[in-house]
Design an enzyme around this catalytic site. Structure first.
Site, mmCIF file in Angstrom:
data_model
loop_
_atom_site.group_PDB
_atom_site.id
_atom_site.type_symbol
_atom_site.label_atom_id
_atom_site.label_comp_id
_atom_site.label_asym_id
_atom_site.label_seq_id
_atom_site.Cartn_x
_atom_site.Cartn_y
_atom_site.Cartn_z
ATOM 1 N N HIS A 248 -6.507 2.830 3.394
ATOM 2 C CA HIS A 248 -7.139 3.290 4.633
ATOM 3 C C HIS A 248 -7.772 4.642 4.390
ATOM 4 C CE1 HIS A 248 -7.717 4.318 8.842
ATOM 5 N NE2 HIS A 248 -7.648 3.015 9.047
ATOM 6 N N GLU A 303 -4.725 -4.390 9.462
ATOM 7 C CA GLU A 303 -5.253 -5.742 9.311
ATOM 8 C C GLU A 303 -4.277 -6.682 8.625
ATOM 9 O OE1 GLU A 303 -7.468 -6.092 11.083
ATOM 10 O OE2 GLU A 303 -9.224 -4.813 10.832
HETATM 11 N N1 ACO Z 1 -7.136 -2.444 -3.228
HETATM 12 C C1 ACO Z 1 -7.303 -1.856 -4.446
HETATM 13 N N2 ACO Z 1 -7.731 -0.592 -4.601
HETATM 14 C C2 ACO Z 1 -8.009 0.090 -3.501
HETATM 15 C C3 ACO Z 1 -7.859 -0.451 -2.207
HETATM 16 C C4 ACO Z 1 -7.384 -1.777 -2.105
HETATM 17 N N3 ACO Z 1 -7.212 -2.344 -0.931
HETATM 18 N N4 ACO Z 1 -8.202 0.454 -1.293
HETATM 19 C C5 ACO Z 1 -8.579 1.558 -1.980
HETATM 20 N N5 ACO Z 1 -8.454 1.328 -3.309
HETATM 21 C C6 ACO Z 1 -8.732 2.263 -4.395
HETATM 22 C C7 ACO Z 1 -10.243 2.411 -4.590
HETATM 23 O O1 ACO Z 1 -10.712 1.483 -5.530
HETATM 24 C C8 ACO Z 1 -10.347 3.830 -5.072
HETATM 25 O O2 ACO Z 1 -9.984 3.859 -6.431
HETATM 26 P P1 ACO Z 1 -10.644 4.963 -7.427
HETATM 27 O O3 ACO Z 1 -10.090 6.287 -6.973
HETATM 28 O O4 ACO Z 1 -10.176 4.529 -8.784
HETATM 29 O O5 ACO Z 1 -12.134 4.870 -7.259
HETATM 30 C C9 ACO Z 1 -9.230 4.570 -4.310
HETATM 31 O O6 ACO Z 1 -8.256 3.562 -4.009
HETATM 32 C C10 ACO Z 1 -9.704 5.208 -3.017
HETATM 33 O O7 ACO Z 1 -10.266 4.191 -2.204
HETATM 34 P P2 ACO Z 1 -11.641 4.263 -1.459
HETATM 35 O O8 ACO Z 1 -12.225 2.876 -1.339
HETATM 36 O O9 ACO Z 1 -12.493 5.321 -2.087
HETATM 37 O O10 ACO Z 1 -11.136 4.758 -0.058
HETATM 38 P P3 ACO Z 1 -11.964 4.708 1.242
HETATM 39 O O11 ACO Z 1 -11.342 5.665 2.167
HETATM 40 O O12 ACO Z 1 -13.421 4.863 0.926
HETATM 41 O O13 ACO Z 1 -11.782 3.205 1.739
HETATM 42 C C11 ACO Z 1 -10.970 1.237 2.732
HETATM 43 C C12 ACO Z 1 -10.868 2.788 2.687
HETATM 44 C C13 ACO Z 1 -12.434 0.788 2.894
HETATM 45 C C14 ACO Z 1 -10.173 0.716 3.922
HETATM 46 C C15 ACO Z 1 -10.384 0.671 1.424
HETATM 47 O O14 ACO Z 1 -9.034 1.063 1.289
HETATM 48 C C16 ACO Z 1 -10.516 -0.843 1.342
HETATM 49 O O15 ACO Z 1 -11.585 -1.352 0.970
HETATM 50 N N6 ACO Z 1 -9.424 -1.615 1.683
HETATM 51 C C17 ACO Z 1 -9.500 -3.053 1.669
HETATM 52 C C18 ACO Z 1 -10.233 -3.569 2.902
HETATM 53 C C19 ACO Z 1 -9.413 -3.439 4.193
HETATM 54 O O16 ACO Z 1 -8.238 -3.773 4.236
HETATM 55 N N7 ACO Z 1 -10.085 -2.950 5.265
HETATM 56 C C20 ACO Z 1 -9.481 -2.774 6.589
HETATM 57 C C21 ACO Z 1 -9.301 -1.322 6.876
HETATM 58 S S1 ACO Z 1 -8.530 -1.055 8.463
HETATM 59 C C22 ACO Z 1 -9.779 -1.189 9.571
HETATM 60 O O17 ACO Z 1 -10.949 -1.035 9.263
HETATM 61 C C23 ACO Z 1 -9.458 -1.562 10.943
#
Ligand code: ACO
Length: 364
Positions: A248, A303
């Site tokens: 998140h 979610e």
């Molecule tokens: N699985 C694997 N790796 C992940 C995940 C995940 N679910 N979420 C984050 N990471 C990793 C990223 O790859 C990144 O790695 P890096 O530092 O090596 O580049 C690091 O953790 C930071 O993640 P970001 O994507 O940069 O974090 P951001 O704040 O931009 O994204 C998000 C948040 C979009 C929710 C992300 O965690 C994600 O895509 N999760 C999966 C989709 C999801 O469940 N979405 C629902 C969110 S809740 C809502 O919207 C109501």
């Protein structure tokens, strides 16, 4: 300096909600969301978010009357829904239907109208693509009960109403998330509330935001068994893919909404194999995420358990994001009204990385 995705940038002041991502706290107007979800109906929570106080008996009566009055889909919108081909994705249908409502200026009355009609639209479309006749709202039922009733045509069990009501209260607002930001950007141009909600729906449908829960069921279906979980998740992470329902932007600890939903789910019954699979996948994914992405603090988000709750209600996957929309419309409209009251148009800058014309000369 550039902040991709506006990470960490405060773009507005708000009195609507507060999130402490490090401690896992979500507050709606001074009260913890999980406490509101445990003790109040969806109607009371929506009223509270828009008005800043819980309704008294008479206020609640008037408010419920208005919801009743606005629940019906306007006939021109119903004609549009009737004409749309069944293979258009659900959120695009909602975006189109909402867009056809008109151009109501930001006001509590307009917010009530949008909130009242969305579940009827969702139920109408769900039944249309299932080859079933629409069900008209039951004036005796509250908002959430009506929604379940219009989907199935049957009086829903109280346990289902309670579970969905808690989910909808826990998800009706969440600060400056992507869809809420969309609604505020649209409002900031002095556009209308229907346009703001239409923008927000278009933003909500993406799999990184509101589209995640159906991705979670897809994942759990693919994993299938507890024994398969570790290999499946490991492979995804080795391929650099994301695990849906984890991580998140704000929460760097357990999402309090996920914890509250998990509690409801466990009360509903632990013998359900789907629930045991969800619990196991959570444990395994958190462990492997820490191995593959150390220090990123990736835990279940709302979610992950929303998917399990929806499934326990017997909701098909394509209703997950629309149901989230039916609750989040409350937050979108609250933010649009707040934006309209103290407005500055959103217009950030971008760092230009393209070419300049060869013969380009700056004039002093
Ligand atoms: N699985 C694997 N790796 C992940 C995940 C995940 N679910 N979420 C984050 N990471 C990793 C990223 O790859 C990144 O790695 P890096 O530092 O090596 O580049 C690091 O953790 C930071 O993640 P970001 O994507 O940069 O974090 P951001 O704040 O931009 O994204 C998000 C948040 C979009 C929710 C992300 O965690 C994600 O895509 N999760 C999966 C989709 C999801 O469940 N979405 C629902 C969110 S809740 C809502 O919207 C109501």
């Amino acid at each position: 300096m550039i902040s991709p995705g506006l990470k960490g940038i405060k773009a507005a002041e708000t009195a609507i909600s507060f999130i402490d991502g490090a401690r896992g706290i979500l507050i709606y107007r001074g009260k913890e969301a999980k406490e509101i979800a445990a003790s109040r109906t969806f109607e009371e929570a929506a009223y509270f978010l828009w008005n800043g106080h819980f309704p008294g008996r008479e206020e609640l009566g008037n408010f419920s009357e208005k919801l009743k009055q606005y629940r019906q889909i306007p006939s021109h919108t119903e004609k549009i829904l009737h004409l749309l081909p069944n293979d258009i994705d659900f959120m695009s249908v909602l975006r189109t239907a909402v867009s056809s409502l008109g151009a109501w200026q930001p006001s509590i009355d307009a917010a009530i109208r949008l909130t009242a009609v969305l579940p009827t639209m969702i139920a109408y479309w769900h039944r249309k693509i299932s080859g079933l006749a629409p069900i008209v709202p039951n004036p005796e039922y509250g908002h959430v009960k009506n929604y379940l009733y219009m989907l199935t045509g049957k009086e829903p069990p109280d346990a289902h109403v309670r579970a969905l009501e808690a989910y909808m209260v826990l998800t009706l607002e969440h600060g400056m998330n992507a869809s809420t930001f969309s609604a505020r950007v649209t409002t900031s141009t002095e556009s209308d509330l229907v346009s703001a909600v239409t923008s927000a729906i278009g933003t909500m449908k993406g799999p990184l935001h509101g589209g995640a829960p159906s991705e979670v069921t897809k994942m759990l279906n693919e994993i299938g068994t507890i024994e398969n979980a570790e290999n499946w998740i490991r492979k995804k992470l080795e391929n650099g893919e994301k695990i849906m329902g984890f991580g998140h932007r704000i929460y760097k600890t357990k999402d309090p909404r996920a914890l509250a939903l998990k509690k409801i789910l466990l009360q509903a019954g632990q013998d359900d194999p789907w629930i045991s699979l969800s619990l196991h996948v959570e444990k395994t994914a958190v462990k492997l995420l820490e191995q593959f992405k150390p220090g990123r603090k990736l835990y279940t988000n709302v979610e992950f358990y929303a998917a399990a709750i929806m499934r326990s209600l017997g909701m098909p996957d394509d209703l997950f994001t629309p149901t989230f929309t039916a609750s989040r419309v409350v937050g979108w409209t609250a933010h649009a009204m707040e934006q309209a009251q103290n407005n500055t148009i959103f217009r950030p800058d971008a760092e230009y990385t393209g070419e300049f014309p060869k013969s380009f000369v700056y004039l002093e």
